[in-house]
Design a protein around this motif. Sequence first.
Motif, PDB file in Angstrom:
ATOM      1  N   THR A 214       0.548  -5.795  15.061  1.00 47.47           N
ATOM      2  CA  THR A 214       1.687  -6.797  14.656  1.00 47.47           C
ATOM      3  C   THR A 214       3.417  -6.999  15.176  1.00 47.47           C
ATOM      4  O   THR A 214       3.617  -5.917  16.108  1.00 47.47           O
ATOM      5  CB  THR A 214       2.641  -6.392  13.193  1.00 47.47           C
ATOM      6  N   SER A 215       4.334  -7.245  14.952  1.00 48.24           N
ATOM      7  CA  SER A 215       5.556  -6.520  16.127  1.00 48.24           C
ATOM      8  C   SER A 215       5.752  -5.411  15.800  1.00 48.24           C
ATOM      9  O   SER A 215       6.804  -4.814  16.707  1.00 48.24           O
ATOM     10  CB  SER A 215       6.505  -8.001  15.167  1.00 48.24           C
ATOM     11  N   THR A 323      -0.129 -14.684   3.651  1.00 44.74           N
ATOM     12  CA  THR A 323       0.589 -15.030   4.732  1.00 44.74           C
ATOM     13  C   THR A 323      -0.929 -14.979   5.753  1.00 44.74           C
ATOM     14  O   THR A 323      -1.495 -13.818   7.057  1.00 44.74           O
ATOM     15  CB  THR A 323       1.599 -14.053   5.073  1.00 44.74           C
ATOM     16  N   THR A 324      -0.108 -15.837   6.855  1.00 47.71           N
ATOM     17  CA  THR A 324      -1.305 -14.960   8.332  1.00 47.71           C
ATOM     18  C   THR A 324      -0.689 -15.003   9.622  1.00 47.71           C
ATOM     19  O   THR A 324      -1.428 -14.044  10.452  1.00 47.71           O
ATOM     20  CB  THR A 324      -2.359 -16.403   8.561  1.00 47.71           C
ATOM     21  N   SER A 325       0.240 -15.017   9.991  1.00 51.25           N
ATOM     22  CA  SER A 325       0.941 -15.248  11.144  1.00 51.25           C
ATOM     23  C   SER A 325       1.326 -14.178  11.511  1.00 51.25           C
ATOM     24  O   SER A 325       1.617 -12.851  12.450  1.00 51.25           O
ATOM     25  CB  SER A 325       2.167 -16.089  11.644  1.00 51.25           C
ATOM     26  N   SER A 326       1.689 -12.697  10.313  1.00 45.35           N
ATOM     27  CA  SER A 326       2.423 -11.747   9.892  1.00 45.35           C
ATOM     28  C   SER A 326       1.773 -11.253   9.070  1.00 45.35           C
ATOM     29  O   SER A 326       2.073 -10.960   8.435  1.00 45.35           O
ATOM     30  CB  SER A 326       4.050 -11.632  10.365  1.00 45.35           C
ATOM     31  N   PRO A 327       0.581 -10.258   9.333  1.00 44.78           N
ATOM     32  CA  PRO A 327      -0.070  -9.970   8.662  1.00 44.78           C
ATOM     33  C   PRO A 327       0.416  -8.866   7.771  1.00 44.78           C
ATOM     34  O   PRO A 327      -0.010  -8.448   6.371  1.00 44.78           O
ATOM     35  CB  PRO A 327      -1.656  -9.749   9.043  1.00 44.78           C
ATOM     36  N   THR A 328       0.981  -7.779   8.696  1.00 42.82           N
ATOM     37  CA  THR A 328       2.418  -7.036   7.870  1.00 42.82           C
ATOM     38  C   THR A 328       2.842  -7.354   7.770  1.00 42.82           C
ATOM     39  O   THR A 328       3.999  -6.920   8.522  1.00 42.82           O
ATOM     40  CB  THR A 328       1.559  -5.448   8.507  1.00 42.82           C
ATOM     41  N   PRO A 329       4.013  -6.544   6.504  1.00 41.00           N
ATOM     42  CA  PRO A 329       5.377  -6.788   6.161  1.00 41.00           C
ATOM     43  C   PRO A 329       5.853  -4.911   6.534  1.00 41.00           C
ATOM     44  O   PRO A 329       5.201  -4.888   6.888  1.00 41.00           O
ATOM     45  CB  PRO A 329       5.315  -6.989   4.417  1.00 41.00           C
TER      46      PRO A 329
END
Length: 333
Positions: A214-215, A323-329
């Motif tokens: 993730t980012s 959500t798919t594009s950013s799997p982890t908050p």
Amino acid sequence: MKAALLMDPTLVPFVFGEQEALRLAEILDIDMTDAATCLDELRDAAHLELLLTGWGVVRLGAEQLDALPALRAVVHWGGGIGFLDEAASARGIRVSTARAANAIPVAEFTQAMITLAAKDAFWLSRRYGAEQRFVPREVAAPRAGLYRTTIGIVGASAIGTLVIEKLAASDVSVLLYDPYATPATAAALGVELVDGLGELARRSDILSIHAPETSATIGMISRDVLAALRDGATVINTARGALIDQDALVTELRAGRLRAVLDVTEPDVLEPGHPLYSLPNVFLTPHLAGSMGVELRRLGEAATAEVERFVAGEPFAHPAPPTTSSPTPAPPS
Ligand SMILES: NC(=O)C1=CN([C@@H]2O[C@H](COP(=O)(O)OP(=O)(O)OC[C@H]3O[C@@H](n4cnc5c(N)ncnc54)[C@H](O)[C@@H]3O)[C@@H](O)[C@H]2O)C=CC1
Ligand SMILES: O=C(O)C(=O)COP(=O)(O)O
């Protein structure tokens, strides 16, 4: 129920055995001999209610979803669903993923790598081949072995959790770093939760990475984290290459201070002549930890069972996160 296969067509017979193919053709209006990787190649898209997706599928963005007005479910026999636009959940499309089934072979592979790395097997094998003589093992590898070593796990993910469960059968201490894991989760897994990656690195003989990309996780195994590892420690990466500062890792490996077992790199296929191909303290595999060969059948069986549930009006056993594009908050503060 009108359905179609959206996946790499060459994989169909490897993923779906005769029994699964027959069952799917029995409960769905689907042609199991016809798969496409992109929506444009699918016939009668406007009437499709279910998509059976897998590796090779081209992104299903909002525009493609507009072309699928009847779509009610996506059953993905692979792990990540990054190909599917977030708009899918807002449209009420139910999504299933075989991430849990795909975690099993990765955890099996990791357990084997931890054991072989602890026993110095990779490096002693190279030395044996090069020197062609038998060095007594207490001389060649006085500190080798799993007994009482400390394994640092990054991520109580589906894979990380399975690895921890497997390690419970060995005499090792397991530390966990995961900003989302609670003390209760760690206690249930029988591991010690540590607050930072620096502490995890300082205390681990083997560091095994199981966080998603993730980012927030890109470069998380930074120069400083690598520097904090003990001399002779092994880094195992079956997650994603981008999680490690690869240049810093190469520097440590060239200095002979660390060892690495890498199933993934950044990029996945390194350029010819890259040092990771030839460094003697690296065991490099071509992204094979996940389902391969006969293991693809487990994914096909899991997906078939999910289709059966959907057709029967039951909930998915393995629903994908919304959500798919950013799997982890962002981590909790
Ligand atoms: N080498 C291979 O063949 C395969 C590799 N993978 C890779 O393995 C990785 C893990 O996959 P899964 O276990 O399915 O992941 P997952 O989707 O279960 O991971 C989510 C969990 O990661 C943890 N996490 C998130 N951010 C973190 C952070 N900053 N630090 C530590 N933990 C964090 C959280 O606990 C979260 O619940 C992914 O990168 C995936 O792509 C997956 C399958 C096959
Ligand atoms: O995640 C991996 O590395 C895999 O091999 C499985 O890929 P997928 O998550 O299904 O795109």
